[in-house]
Design an enzyme around this catalytic site. Sequence first.
Site, PDB file in Angstrom:
ATOM      1  N   THR A  36       0.826  -1.208   0.000  1.00 27.21           N
ATOM      2  CA  THR A  36       0.000   0.000   0.000  1.00 27.21           C
ATOM      3  C   THR A  36       0.863   1.262   0.000  1.00 27.21           C
ATOM      4  OG1 THR A  36      -1.806  -1.179   1.068  1.00 27.21           O
ATOM      5  CG2 THR A  36      -1.848   1.225   1.209  1.00 27.21           C
ATOM      6  N   LEU A  42       3.198   6.022  -5.728  1.00 28.86           N
ATOM      7  CA  LEU A  42       2.984   6.170  -7.163  1.00 28.86           C
ATOM      8  C   LEU A  42       1.819   7.121  -7.450  1.00 28.86           C
ATOM      9  CD1 LEU A  42       4.397   5.018  -9.705  1.00 28.86           C
ATOM     10  CD2 LEU A  42       2.530   3.366  -9.836  1.00 28.86           C
ATOM     11  N   GLU A  44       0.916   9.618  -5.516  1.00 31.46           N
ATOM     12  CA  GLU A  44       1.425  10.959  -5.207  1.00 31.46           C
ATOM     13  C   GLU A  44       2.267  11.496  -6.363  1.00 31.46           C
ATOM     14  OE1 GLU A  44       1.015  13.164  -2.868  1.00 31.46           O
ATOM     15  OE2 GLU A  44       0.718  12.210  -0.936  1.00 31.46           O
ATOM     16  N   GLY A  63       2.351  17.022  -0.717  1.00 31.21           N
ATOM     17  CA  GLY A  63       1.190  16.299  -0.233  1.00 31.21           C
ATOM     18  C   GLY A  63       0.675  16.856   1.077  1.00 31.21           C
ATOM     19  N   HIS A  70      -6.870   0.459  -0.958  1.00 32.17           N
ATOM     20  CA  HIS A  70      -6.091  -0.512  -1.729  1.00 32.17           C
ATOM     21  C   HIS A  70      -6.990  -1.734  -1.825  1.00 32.17           C
ATOM     22  CE1 HIS A  70      -1.811  -2.325  -2.401  1.00 32.17           C
ATOM     23  NE2 HIS A  70      -2.659  -2.660  -3.355  1.00 32.17           N
TER      24      HIS A  70
END
Length: 131
Positions: A36, A42, A44, A63, A70
């Site tokens: 996760t 990926l 982000e 972020g 997930h």
Amino acid sequence: MPKPIPIGARGAAEETVAFEHTLTARHPDLPPVYSTPDMIRLMEIAAFLALQPYCEGDEITVGTAIHVEHRAASAIGARIRAEATLESYDGRFYTVRVIARDDTQEIGRGTVGRAVVSVGKFMERMKAKKA
């Protein structure tokens, strides 16, 4: 401030699942499936790539929030693609819709929050925190 970022701006990032991206890499008792944290990383990157073309000077986006599920496992060797689409904004804060897929199915979805910052000003604040 960045140039106006249009709703619907898109970005994408891809990678092939390697051992280092698996749960097993973090603990030997866990299965060798895509983790996760790596899926979120990926997502982000895809969100960053959607917004970065509109930043100016030393601006970047960072972020601020993550709300994702997930939903399915992916094995070593699977090709993962994360896609990001700007959904909304409030001042310098942006909400980006993200989705991740492997070779056969959707594996995750949700939203990522990002904010525009000046790298120079950001680093000054970080130095002040150290002092």
